[in-house]
Enzyme design. Structure first.
Site, short mmCIF file in Angstrom:
data_model
loop_
_atom_site.label_atom_id
_atom_site.label_comp_id
_atom_site.label_asym_id
_atom_site.label_seq_id
_atom_site.Cartn_x
_atom_site.Cartn_y
_atom_site.Cartn_z
N ASP A 114 -0.92 -7.83 -5.62
CA ASP A 114 -2.29 -8.01 -5.16
C ASP A 114 -2.22 -8.82 -3.88
O ASP A 114 -1.91 -10.02 -3.91
CB ASP A 114 -3.12 -8.75 -6.22
CG ASP A 114 -4.56 -9.00 -5.78
OD1 ASP A 114 -4.90 -8.72 -4.61
OD2 ASP A 114 -5.34 -9.51 -6.60
N VAL A 115 -2.47 -8.18 -2.74
CA VAL A 115 -2.28 -8.86 -1.45
C VAL A 115 -3.35 -9.91 -1.18
O VAL A 115 -3.26 -10.62 -0.17
CB VAL A 115 -2.21 -7.86 -0.28
CG1 VAL A 115 -1.05 -6.89 -0.46
CG2 VAL A 115 -3.54 -7.11 -0.12
N TYR A 141 -15.15 -2.02 8.27
CA TYR A 141 -13.78 -1.52 8.36
C TYR A 141 -13.27 -1.62 9.80
O TYR A 141 -12.15 -2.11 10.04
CB TYR A 141 -13.73 -0.07 7.87
CG TYR A 141 -12.36 0.54 7.89
CD1 TYR A 141 -11.40 0.20 6.94
CD2 TYR A 141 -12.00 1.46 8.88
CE1 TYR A 141 -10.13 0.76 6.97
CE2 TYR A 141 -10.73 2.03 8.92
CZ TYR A 141 -9.81 1.67 7.96
OH TYR A 141 -8.55 2.23 7.99
N GLY A 144 0.81 -1.21 0.00
CA GLY A 144 0.00 0.00 0.00
C GLY A 144 0.84 1.26 0.00
O GLY A 144 0.44 2.30 0.52
#
Length: 271
Positions: free
Chosen positions: A64-65, A159, A14
């Site tokens: 792409d994690v 979240y 990120g």
């Protein structure tokens, strides 16, 4: 305070913007070489160029994690380029999919994708990188959680739940890796004006406050109002603030700190 990270190699997921960018630059300023990884390759390359401008080596890698093959390819590229990984910062995270701020409640896709990136992504990247760290019997891992992990959220429950899971995973992973001389900690950032918070402001202007609270306020003005009302120190946090704590936690000065989740929030949540 100068922290000596000379000749250390850091991987930051990120890293293309926001907090991740700030962490990359602070680690470089303290002497680390940095692999800037993100789905956004162009953004990663821009940050890698900024790192190189500090005099440190850097590489931009798309990852792409949520995909193990992509993660393994990223790790292989870093090891091929630098020969080692001393530091991992798991910063990749999302709040929802598509125009999530248009929905009053998170959709099933919001829940599944947020957990895929924010939780499983952290776990899978940590597992892949820690294999190398275990071989070397040394390493530092920092996971970026959030003060959202400390409290429920009426408008972003998925979240908050994901970030609470990150804090819990940090403790479990720290217990797993301690015998290998690997430290694992989390940072819980407070309120930062990043692209992510700009989108959050849009959602909260729709669903998170009464009309009288937000009438005539821009997203930035709403953010400033939240700062004034909820932060005891009366100021917003910055990516640089988070980066400086990350630099400390991956230094030898923090060699006996592990399994902790530390707030950088101007006193909003006091634990």
């Amino acid at each position: 305070m100068m922290i000596d990270l000379s000749d250390k190699v850091a991987v930051v997921t990120g890293g293309a913007s926001g907090i991740g960018r700030g962490i990359c630059l602070v680690l470089a300023e303290q002497g680390a070489d940095v692999a800037v990884t993100d789905m956004n390759l162009a953004g990663s390359q821009s940050v890698a160029d900024d790192v190189a401008a500090t005099g440190r080596q850097s590489v931009a890698i798309q990852v792409d994690v949520t995909d193990r093959a992509s993660i393994q390819d990223m790790v292989s590229q870093v090891l091929q380029r630098f020969g080692t990984i001393d530091i991992l910062v798991n910063d990749a995270g999302i709040v929802g999919v598509g125009e999530w701020w248009e929905r009053e409640r998170p959709s099933d896709d919001d829940w599944s994708q947020v957990f895929a990136v924010n939780v499983r992504g952290v776990v899978m990247v940590s597992e892949a990188v820690s294999e190398h760290m275990i071989e070397r019997q040394s390493g530092k891992i920092v996971n970026i959680a959030s003060i959202a992990a400390r409290q429920g959220s009426p408008d972003l429950p998925h979240y908050s739940t994901s970030k609470a899971a990150v804090a819990s995973w940090t403790q479990s992973n720290a217990a797993q890796l301690a015998r290998h001389n690997i430290n694992v900690n989390a940072i819980c950032p407070g309120l930062l004006w990043t692209p992510m918070w700009q989108a959050i402001a849009r959602k909260r202007s729709r669903y998170g406050a009464t009309d009288s609270d937000i009438e005539g306020l821009s997203g930035r003005e709403l953010f400033d109002q939240v700062i004034e009302e909820t932060i005891p120190m009366g100021r917003e946090q910055t990516p640089d603030d988070v980066g400086r704590l990350a630099a400390f936690l991956v230094s030898e000065d923090a060699r006996n700190i592990t399994g902790q989740a530390i707030n950088v929030d101007g006193g909003r949540r006091m634990n």
